[in-house]
Design a protein around this motif. Structure first.
Motif, PDB file in Angstrom:
ATOM      1  N   SER A  16       1.275  -1.306   0.124  1.00  0.00           N
ATOM      2  CA  SER A  16      -0.191   0.000   0.522  1.00  0.00           C
ATOM      3  C   SER A  16       0.958   1.249   0.096  1.00  0.00           C
ATOM      4  CB  SER A  16      -0.788   0.064   1.638  1.00  0.00           C
ATOM      5  OG  SER A  16      -1.207  -1.254   1.243  1.00  0.00           O
ATOM      6  N   TYR A  17       1.754   1.578   0.959  1.00  0.00           N
ATOM      7  CA  TYR A  17       3.249   2.466   0.917  1.00  0.00           C
ATOM      8  C   TYR A  17       3.637   3.005  -0.370  1.00  0.00           C
ATOM      9  CZ  TYR A  17       6.678   5.261   1.180  1.00  0.00           C
ATOM     10  OH  TYR A  17       8.238   5.601   2.037  1.00  0.00           O
ATOM     11  N   MET A  18       3.951   1.637  -1.238  1.00  0.00           N
ATOM     12  CA  MET A  18       4.554   1.241  -2.272  1.00  0.00           C
ATOM     13  C   MET A  18       2.885   2.280  -3.415  1.00  0.00           C
ATOM     14  SD  MET A  18       6.212  -1.814  -3.427  1.00  0.00           S
ATOM     15  CE  MET A  18       5.948  -2.007  -5.038  1.00  0.00           C
ATOM     16  N   LYS A  19       2.167   1.800  -3.757  1.00  0.00           N
ATOM     17  CA  LYS A  19       0.704   2.605  -4.401  1.00  0.00           C
ATOM     18  C   LYS A  19       0.487   3.954  -4.303  1.00  0.00           C
ATOM     19  CE  LYS A  19      -1.678  -1.145  -3.409  1.00  0.00           C
ATOM     20  NZ  LYS A  19      -2.653  -1.996  -3.582  1.00  0.00           N
ATOM     21  N   ARG A  20       0.474   4.550  -2.875  1.00  0.00           N
ATOM     22  CA  ARG A  20       0.933   5.503  -2.487  1.00  0.00           C
ATOM     23  C   ARG A  20       1.811   6.776  -2.599  1.00  0.00           C
ATOM     24  NH1 ARG A  20      -0.171   3.481   2.592  1.00  0.00           N
ATOM     25  NH2 ARG A  20       1.234   4.439   3.381  1.00  0.00           N
ATOM     26  N   GLN A  21       2.997   5.814  -2.648  1.00  0.00           N
ATOM     27  CA  GLN A  21       4.067   7.014  -3.340  1.00  0.00           C
ATOM     28  C   GLN A  21       4.005   7.418  -4.637  1.00  0.00           C
ATOM     29  OE1 GLN A  21       6.875   8.017  -1.461  1.00  0.00           O
ATOM     30  NE2 GLN A  21       5.718   8.167  -0.363  1.00  0.00           N
ATOM     31  N   TRP A  22       3.541   5.923  -5.155  1.00  0.00           N
ATOM     32  CA  TRP A  22       3.410   6.497  -7.023  1.00  0.00           C
ATOM     33  C   TRP A  22       2.388   6.705  -7.269  1.00  0.00           C
ATOM     34  CZ3 TRP A  22       7.164   4.577 -10.715  1.00  0.00           C
ATOM     35  CH2 TRP A  22       7.995   3.508  -9.605  1.00  0.00           C
ATOM     36  N   SER A  23       1.136   7.059  -6.954  1.00  0.00           N
ATOM     37  CA  SER A  23       0.771   8.214  -6.975  1.00  0.00           C
ATOM     38  C   SER A  23       1.117   9.280  -6.379  1.00  0.00           C
ATOM     39  CB  SER A  23      -1.045   7.967  -6.350  1.00  0.00           C
ATOM     40  OG  SER A  23      -1.101   7.078  -5.496  1.00  0.00           O
ATOM     41  N   PHE A  24       1.361   9.810  -5.607  1.00  0.00           N
ATOM     42  CA  PHE A  24       1.628  11.123  -5.249  1.00  0.00           C
ATOM     43  C   PHE A  24       2.924  11.459  -6.129  1.00  0.00           C
ATOM     44  CE2 PHE A  24       5.667  13.089  -3.098  1.00  0.00           C
ATOM     45  CZ  PHE A  24       4.709  14.056  -2.707  1.00  0.00           C
TER      46      PHE A  24
END
Ligand SMILES: Cc1cc2nc3c(=O)[nH]c(=O)nc-3n(C[C@H](O)[C@H](O)[C@H](O)COP(=O)(O)OP(=O)(O)OC[C@H]3O[C@@H](n4cnc5c(N)ncnc54)[C@H](O)[C@@H]3O)c2cc1C
Length: 341
Positions: free
Chosen positions: A321-329
């Motif tokens: 989830s952290y990776m996904k949040r970072q990619w959208s950021f």
């Protein structure tokens, strides 16, 4: 027969192997190159990585693997509109070959049998056992209850198992003697589309100025790299006296959903080969965390393959989830990542 054969002696493989071995499992770790092996990397250990090393390896990152400036103070991104984003955070600057070699030594001290100069060619599962074909001085077979594949970006083994061709980004960086008007304690990333097809970066290692670009089309490396040098000359007074080294590598092309391949049967994937990679190419912490999680899942459900997968997925869920949040950021701060929308 081994309990587990771990493929690769990068940060992921060393974490998985060490975790299993210190808990009493019989582990063979295979590395195709002679250790310490070379790995193209900026060698920036973010705070999370430094903390994970302490947690998983019970020791601080030693001075012997660091390069100057040893202290990394964070990352500075410039987006496609020229806007600057500063992320201040204490980290370390290391040479990857020395750092990974130290991790492998730590694994070996815990009882892992580390075998370098040996390539894993094939894994075939048969009646609850994996037959692993290896090539060292000769070709031979070892057997294990499980294989943890931590082979890193190219993933020939995984490609054979899944029979697919992943998308890659090519990275190219040069090491240069010279000077520049930037603070050497930071890692700089540039997201302007005219400078690269993904990102361009600058950092310093033992007084060498490292300038890199990443591209989807291999043929464009030279053009983008020259443009990046010109940009750095114009904006930060870059002077290059001598280029001492250059290297070309690959990175997996990870898209917004951050798809993860967890494995097939008794062959589990972890680290970069599974798809664990943070934005702007930070992959050591994700590798270590996924290596630790897969080892924990194997230990807790050694006799139940299905449970291993559900436990592994559950353990890595916060990381995923952290990776996904970072990619959208990252996609939000720049229009340059058109593929990511
Ligand atoms: C230019 C560049 C800069 C980067 N900078 C940073 C950074 O500053 N910080 C950061 O956190 N991340 C960085 N990364 C990402 C990071 O390097 C990777 O995400 C990380 O190394 C992945 O670790 P791993 O253990 O999964 O794979 P790897 O480190 O690639 O290790 C895999 C190992 O498996 C071995 N192997 C492969 N196939 C076989 C086989 N068949 N048999 C036996 N052995 C095999 C390989 O030789 C290798 O030693 C960078 C990447 C690139 C390309």
């Amino acid at each position: 027969m081994y309990d587990v054969i771990v493929v690769g002696a990068g940060a992921t493989g060393c974490t998985a192997a060490k975790t299993l071995s210190e808990n009493g499992y019989n582990v063979l770790q295979i590395e195709k190159f002679k250790m310490p092996r070379y790995k193209s990397c900026s060698g920036q250990l973010i705070k999370k990585t430094v903390d994970l090393v302490q947690e998983y390896f019970g020791a601080a990152v030693p001075a012997s693997v660091m390069c100057t400036p040893t202290e990394n103070r964070g990352m500075i991104f410039t987006n496609d509109k020229g806007k600057v984003f500063r992320f201040e955070q204490p980290g370390l600057n290391v040479w990857r070959s020395s750092f990974d070699n130290w991790l492998a030594m730590k694994a070996s001290e815990c009882g892992v049998e580390v075998r370098d100069c040996t390539t894993v060619l094939l894994c075939e599962e048969n009646n609850g056992i994996v037959n692993v074909t290896l090539r060292g001085e000769k070709t031979y077979t070892e057997t294990a209850k499980f294989v943890i594949d931590c082979e890193g970006v190219v993933g020939r083994l995984k490609r054979k198992i899944l029979n697919n061709t992943p998308q890659y980004i090519t990275t190219f960086q040069t090491y240069n003697q010279g000077s520049i008007d930037l603070d050497y304690h930071y890692f700089y990333a540039y997201l302007q589309p005219e400078l690269s097809e993904y990102d361009a970066w600058f950092n310093v290692k033992d007084n060498l100025l490292v300038l890199g670009v990443s591209v989807k089309d291999n043929e464009k490396i030279g053009v983008y790299h020259q443009r990046f040098l010109d940009y750095m000359k114009e904006h930060y007074n870059l002077h290059i006296d001598k280029q001492t080294k250059a290297d070309k590598w690959l990175m997996p092309h990870i898209l917004p959903g951050c798809n993860i391949d967890y494995g097939v049967g008794r062959v589990l994937f972890a680290g970069e080969i599974a798809g664990f990679l943070n934005p702007m190419g930070e992959g050591i912490s994700a590798g270590m965390e996924s290596g630790y999680c897969v080892a924990q899942a194997v230990m807790h459900h050694f006799d139940n393959v299905e449970m291993i997968y559900s436990d592994y997925k559950e353990r890595v869920e916060p990381l995923h989830s952290y990776m996904k949040r970072q990619w959208s950021f990252v996609a939000k701060i720049t229009d340059a990542f058109s593929d990511m929308k």
